[in-house]
Every structure is written in structure tokens, then in C-alpha cells.
Motif scaffolding. Structure first.
Motif, PDB file in Angstrom:
ATOM      1  N   ILE A 205       0.915  -1.250   0.053  1.00 59.75           N
ATOM      2  CA  ILE A 205      -0.032  -0.032   0.073  1.00 59.75           C
ATOM      3  C   ILE A 205       0.930   1.181  -0.024  1.00 59.75           C
ATOM      4  CG2 ILE A 205      -1.767   1.360   1.267  1.00 59.75           C
ATOM      5  CD1 ILE A 205      -2.398  -1.528   2.505  1.00 59.75           C
ATOM      6  N   PRO A 206       0.890   2.047  -1.150  1.00 59.45           N
ATOM      7  CA  PRO A 206       1.612   3.287  -1.040  1.00 59.45           C
ATOM      8  C   PRO A 206       1.151   4.176  -0.058  1.00 59.45           C
ATOM      9  CG  PRO A 206       0.269   2.953  -3.106  1.00 59.45           C
ATOM     10  CD  PRO A 206      -0.060   2.038  -2.302  1.00 59.45           C
ATOM     11  N   LEU A 207       2.277   4.599   0.849  1.00 58.10           N
ATOM     12  CA  LEU A 207       1.965   5.959   1.759  1.00 58.10           C
ATOM     13  C   LEU A 207       1.638   7.230   0.918  1.00 58.10           C
ATOM     14  CD1 LEU A 207       4.286   4.699   4.545  1.00 58.10           C
ATOM     15  CD2 LEU A 207       1.801   3.992   4.156  1.00 58.10           C
ATOM     16  N   GLY A 208       2.312   7.467   0.129  1.00 57.45           N
ATOM     17  CA  GLY A 208       2.283   8.986  -0.566  1.00 57.45           C
ATOM     18  C   GLY A 208       2.547   9.979   0.558  1.00 57.45           C
ATOM     19  N   ASN A 209       2.059  11.103   0.696  1.00 58.11           N
ATOM     20  CA  ASN A 209       2.415  11.994   1.617  1.00 58.11           C
ATOM     21  C   ASN A 209       1.299  11.641   3.010  1.00 58.11           C
ATOM     22  OD1 ASN A 209      -0.131  12.770   0.789  1.00 58.11           O
ATOM     23  ND2 ASN A 209       0.786  14.765   0.299  1.00 58.11           N
ATOM     24  N   VAL A 210       1.003  10.807   3.441  1.00 57.09           N
ATOM     25  CA  VAL A 210       0.123  10.379   4.580  1.00 57.09           C
ATOM     26  C   VAL A 210       1.025  10.599   5.766  1.00 57.09           C
ATOM     27  CG1 VAL A 210      -1.406   8.807   5.787  1.00 57.09           C
ATOM     28  CG2 VAL A 210      -1.472   9.062   3.222  1.00 57.09           C
ATOM     29  N   THR A 211       0.674  11.169   6.612  1.00 56.59           N
ATOM     30  CA  THR A 211       1.227  11.233   7.969  1.00 56.59           C
ATOM     31  C   THR A 211       1.119   9.836   8.691  1.00 56.59           C
ATOM     32  OG1 THR A 211      -0.312  12.284   9.045  1.00 56.59           O
ATOM     33  CG2 THR A 211       1.157  13.704   8.084  1.00 56.59           C
ATOM     34  N   GLY A 212       2.113   9.501   9.589  1.00 57.53           N
ATOM     35  CA  GLY A 212       1.919   8.110  10.085  1.00 57.53           C
ATOM     36  C   GLY A 212       0.726   8.008  11.172  1.00 57.53           C
ATOM     37  N   ASP A 213       0.461   8.930  11.775  1.00 56.17           N
ATOM     38  CA  ASP A 213      -0.562   8.882  13.029  1.00 56.17           C
ATOM     39  C   ASP A 213      -2.076   8.607  12.131  1.00 56.17           C
ATOM     40  OD1 ASP A 213      -0.483  11.484  12.108  1.00 56.17           O
ATOM     41  OD2 ASP A 213      -1.583  12.114  13.822  1.00 56.17           O
ATOM     42  N   ARG A 214      -2.267   9.161  11.131  1.00 56.33           N
ATOM     43  CA  ARG A 214      -3.649   9.018  10.389  1.00 56.33           C
ATOM     44  C   ARG A 214      -3.487   7.782   9.631  1.00 56.33           C
ATOM     45  NH1 ARG A 214      -6.255  12.111  13.521  1.00 56.33           N
ATOM     46  NH2 ARG A 214      -5.948  14.367  13.398  1.00 56.33           N
TER      47      ARG A 214
ATOM     48  N   TRP B 296      -1.857   4.959  10.377  1.00 60.30           N
ATOM     49  CA  TRP B 296      -2.145   3.892  11.284  1.00 60.30           C
ATOM     50  C   TRP B 296      -3.600   3.984  11.897  1.00 60.30           C
ATOM     51  CZ3 TRP B 296       0.562   0.253   9.691  1.00 60.30           C
ATOM     52  CH2 TRP B 296       1.955   0.469   9.252  1.00 60.30           C
ATOM     53  N   GLU B 297      -4.028   5.076  12.278  1.00 61.88           N
ATOM     54  CA  GLU B 297      -5.377   4.927  12.844  1.00 61.88           C
ATOM     55  C   GLU B 297      -6.424   4.548  11.851  1.00 61.88           C
ATOM     56  OE1 GLU B 297      -8.593   8.274  14.395  1.00 61.88           O
ATOM     57  OE2 GLU B 297      -6.642   8.843  14.297  1.00 61.88           O
ATOM     58  N   ALA B 298      -6.521   4.860  10.536  1.00 60.93           N
ATOM     59  CA  ALA B 298      -7.292   4.356   9.540  1.00 60.93           C
ATOM     60  C   ALA B 298      -7.141   2.837   9.282  1.00 60.93           C
ATOM     61  CB  ALA B 298      -6.984   5.026   8.256  1.00 60.93           C
ATOM     62  N   SER B 299      -5.630   2.511   9.339  1.00 64.47           N
ATOM     63  CA  SER B 299      -5.695   1.087   9.147  1.00 64.47           C
ATOM     64  C   SER B 299      -6.142   0.234  10.212  1.00 64.47           C
ATOM     65  CB  SER B 299      -3.877   0.683   9.165  1.00 64.47           C
ATOM     66  OG  SER B 299      -3.484   1.533   7.908  1.00 64.47           O
ATOM     67  N   VAL B 300      -5.952   0.687  11.246  1.00 71.55           N
ATOM     68  CA  VAL B 300      -6.607  -0.114  12.487  1.00 71.55           C
ATOM     69  C   VAL B 300      -8.091  -0.255  12.407  1.00 71.55           C
ATOM     70  CG1 VAL B 300      -6.868   0.119  15.163  1.00 71.55           C
ATOM     71  CG2 VAL B 300      -4.695   0.596  14.268  1.00 71.55           C
ATOM     72  N   LYS B 301      -8.614   0.779  12.231  1.00 69.45           N
ATOM     73  CA  LYS B 301     -10.278   0.902  11.834  1.00 69.45           C
ATOM     74  C   LYS B 301     -10.649  -0.293  10.704  1.00 69.45           C
ATOM     75  CE  LYS B 301     -11.046   5.570  13.939  1.00 69.45           C
ATOM     76  NZ  LYS B 301     -11.800   6.926  13.552  1.00 69.45           N
ATOM     77  N   LEU B 302      -9.968  -0.086   9.764  1.00 66.92           N
ATOM     78  CA  LEU B 302     -10.290  -1.003   8.622  1.00 66.92           C
ATOM     79  C   LEU B 302     -10.170  -2.327   8.934  1.00 66.92           C
ATOM     80  CD1 LEU B 302      -9.230   1.058   5.627  1.00 66.92           C
ATOM     81  CD2 LEU B 302     -11.683   0.647   6.136  1.00 66.92           C
ATOM     82  N   PHE B 303      -8.839  -2.528   9.711  1.00 66.03           N
ATOM     83  CA  PHE B 303      -8.570  -4.142  10.065  1.00 66.03           C
ATOM     84  C   PHE B 303      -9.746  -4.720  11.071  1.00 66.03           C
ATOM     85  CE2 PHE B 303      -3.992  -3.371   9.144  1.00 66.03           C
ATOM     86  CZ  PHE B 303      -3.841  -4.100   7.893  1.00 66.03           C
ATOM     87  N   GLU B 304     -10.199  -3.707  11.976  1.00 64.93           N
ATOM     88  CA  GLU B 304     -11.290  -4.146  12.840  1.00 64.93           C
ATOM     89  C   GLU B 304     -12.330  -4.570  12.021  1.00 64.93           C
ATOM     90  OE1 GLU B 304     -11.886  -0.687  15.370  1.00 64.93           O
ATOM     91  OE2 GLU B 304     -10.282  -1.336  16.701  1.00 64.93           O
TER      92      GLU B 304
ATOM     93  N   LEU C 252      -8.652   1.960   2.159  1.00 63.71           N
ATOM     94  CA  LEU C 252      -7.873   2.882   3.055  1.00 63.71           C
ATOM     95  C   LEU C 252      -7.452   4.176   2.175  1.00 63.71           C
ATOM     96  CD1 LEU C 252      -5.731   3.193   5.184  1.00 63.71           C
ATOM     97  CD2 LEU C 252      -4.159   2.047   3.955  1.00 63.71           C
ATOM     98  N   ALA C 253      -7.371   3.965   0.864  1.00 63.18           N
ATOM     99  CA  ALA C 253      -7.345   5.176   0.005  1.00 63.18           C
ATOM    100  C   ALA C 253      -8.727   6.127   0.147  1.00 63.18           C
ATOM    101  CB  ALA C 253      -7.159   4.934  -1.343  1.00 63.18           C
ATOM    102  N   GLN C 254      -9.924   5.456   0.465  1.00 64.09           N
ATOM    103  CA  GLN C 254     -10.953   5.992   0.419  1.00 64.09           C
ATOM    104  C   GLN C 254     -11.140   6.833   1.961  1.00 64.09           C
ATOM    105  OE1 GLN C 254     -13.896   3.127  -0.849  1.00 64.09           O
ATOM    106  NE2 GLN C 254     -13.820   3.932  -2.983  1.00 64.09           N
ATOM    107  N   ALA C 255     -10.530   6.024   2.878  1.00 62.09           N
ATOM    108  CA  ALA C 255     -10.604   6.282   4.285  1.00 62.09           C
ATOM    109  C   ALA C 255      -9.763   7.569   4.533  1.00 62.09           C
ATOM    110  CB  ALA C 255     -10.336   5.322   5.043  1.00 62.09           C
ATOM    111  N   LEU C 256      -8.732   7.585   3.997  1.00 56.72           N
ATOM    112  CA  LEU C 256      -7.860   8.707   4.106  1.00 56.72           C
ATOM    113  C   LEU C 256      -8.258  10.148   3.134  1.00 56.72           C
ATOM    114  CD1 LEU C 256      -4.636   6.917   4.491  1.00 56.72           C
ATOM    115  CD2 LEU C 256      -5.681   7.940   6.207  1.00 56.72           C
TER     116      LEU C 256
END
Length: 139
Positions: free
Chosen positions: A10-19, A21-29, A58-62
Motif C-alpha cells: 500500500i503506497p503511503l504517499g504523503n500520508v502522516t503516520g498517525d492518520r 495507522w489510525e485508519a488502518s486499525v479501523k479498517l482491520f477491525e 484505505l485510500a478512500q478512508a484517508l
């Protein structure tokens, strides 16, 4: 799975780490809930196994806005109330009762997702600890 691709890179692009990982956790849940539901309904006639494309979700959530006029990236935020588009798994073999759940495959997806979930939680915690330390040192 119909339209669901591998989520290894999953390319991170210019996404900050905190956002991120927060989005990832929610989607994994959400994915763990779906897969657990699939496993629980393994014997339900005509039940269709569901999942979602993690990379697309993930792309849509961010919400990654374009660069501002000054050229600096704007803040990244998670869309509130975001729910990924659910897709149906294509069965590997047909069943008499119309159920598309392959318990072995679902268990493998569950374990894989659980490992990624634990990793994402650890990354989110580390990111927030680093930010907390930064703010403490600013005083």
C-alpha cells in the motif's frame, strides 16, 4: 473474491503516520468483523461470504487533499462514518446449499488480518508516544 485484490503493498504517499495507522486499525477491525461473520455463517444456506478491497478502502478512508497554494501538504484526516464497499467472495468450489464460505480460506484471512491489526496498533501507539514526547520536550 470478486474485485478484491491482494493488500500486501500500500503506497503511503504523503500520508502522516498517525492518520495512516489510525485508519488502518479501523479498517482491520472492520475486516476482522466481516471474516468472523463469514466463519460464523459457514453452515447457513445461501450465505455469501463478504470482504472488501483493503487498498481501495484505505485510500478512500484517508482524505488526502491536494497541496495548498503555498505548496505545503495540508492535514490528512479520516473521513467520519466511512464504511468500505463490501464485495462478495467468488467460491472456489460450488456448494449444494449455495453457501460460499470456505472456512479454511476465511481462517487464513482472519489470521493474516489479525497479525496486521496487531502491527498497526503497535505502530499507532509508537507514533502517538513519539508525538507525546515531542510535546513534553517543547515545554
Amino acid at each position: 473474491m470478486d474485485g478484491v485484490k491482494n493488500n500486501r503493498h500500500i503506497p503511503l504517499g504523503n500520508v502522516t503516520g498517525d492518520r495512516f495507522w489510525e485508519a488502518s486499525v479501523k479498517l482491520f477491525e472492520k475486516r476482522l468483523e466481516l471474516v468472523a461473520s463469514n466463519i460464523a455463517n459457514a453452515d447457513t444456506p445461501n450465505y455469501k461470504a463478504r470482504d472488501f478491497d483493503f487498498k481501495v478502502a484505505l485510500a478512500q478512508a484517508l482524505a488526502i487533499p491536494e497541496k495548498s497554494l503555498s505548496g505545503s501538504p495540508q492535514a490528512v484526516s479520516i473521513n467520519s462514518g466511512f464504511s468500505p464497499k463490501l464485495l462478495y467472495r467468488m467460491p472456489t468450489q460450488s456448494s449444494v446449499d449455495g453457501n460460499t464460505v470456505d472456512v479454511d480460506a476465511e481462517q487464513a484471512v482472519f489470521i493474516n488480518t489479525a497479525i496486521r491489526y496487531e502491527f498497526a496498533i503497535g505502530q499507532a501507539i509508537d507514533t502517538y508516544k513519539s508525538l507525546s514526547e515531542l510535546f513534553k520536550n517543547m515545554k
